[in-house]
Design a protein around this motif. Structure first.
Motif: not given
Length: 154
Positions: A25-36
């Motif tokens: 899973p990633q955030q909207g816009g294809g940006r990885p989460s801060p944890e990732q």
């Protein structure tokens, strides 16, 4: 039989790729989460600096906090609640704060290597791509090429 083998393999590869994309899973816009992002960055630092397991865990916690703070700053900028100057000041204060935390976790030798890695990253423009071979001179100074495209008269 051979005529069906290639399309079958292509379909399998496409299905596997889609399944993999759905499990990460990633955030909207294809940006990885801060944890990732923090996990990836701390793994890279662990390899580059020879961190112990305890150091890697602490570095990942620091990076998670830093990346969450950066995400909040991006949100402020997009919402228009912060000016460019305010963002710059916040980023500089954050860099100082997190560098101090890294210095407390890393050995002096590791911190020296970390600082060198950061300087190299900033020299490359912070995007992970090294300078093109024709963009620097023998002294390491960046050469700026002007676009010499001539305008055609219509």
């Amino acid at each position: 039989m051979k005529n069906y083998l290639f399309p079958l393999l292509a379909a399998f590869a496409l299905t596997a790729g889609i399944a993999n994309a759905q499990t990460t899973p990633q955030q909207g816009g294809g940006r990885p989460s801060p944890e990732q992002m923090a996990a990836r960055q701390s793994e890279r630092m662990a390899k580059g600096l020879g961190l112990s397991a305890d150091q890697t865990t602490k570095v990942q916690q620091i990076m998670t906090a830093r990346d969450q703070e950066m995400q909040a700053m991006r949100g402020q900028m997009q919402a228009g609640t912060a000016t460019r100057e305010q963002m710059r000041d916040q980023m500089m204060a954050g860099r100082t704060k997190y560098d101090g935390q890294f210095k407390a976790v890393l050995t002096p030798d590791q911190y020296t290597k970390y600082a060198a890695m950061q300087a190299e990253h900033m020299q490359r423009g912070g995007r992970g791509m090294g300078p093109r071979s024709d963009s620097t001179d023998a002294k390491g100074k960046v050469k700026i090429k002007k676009n010499k495209m001539k305008m055609k008269a219509e």
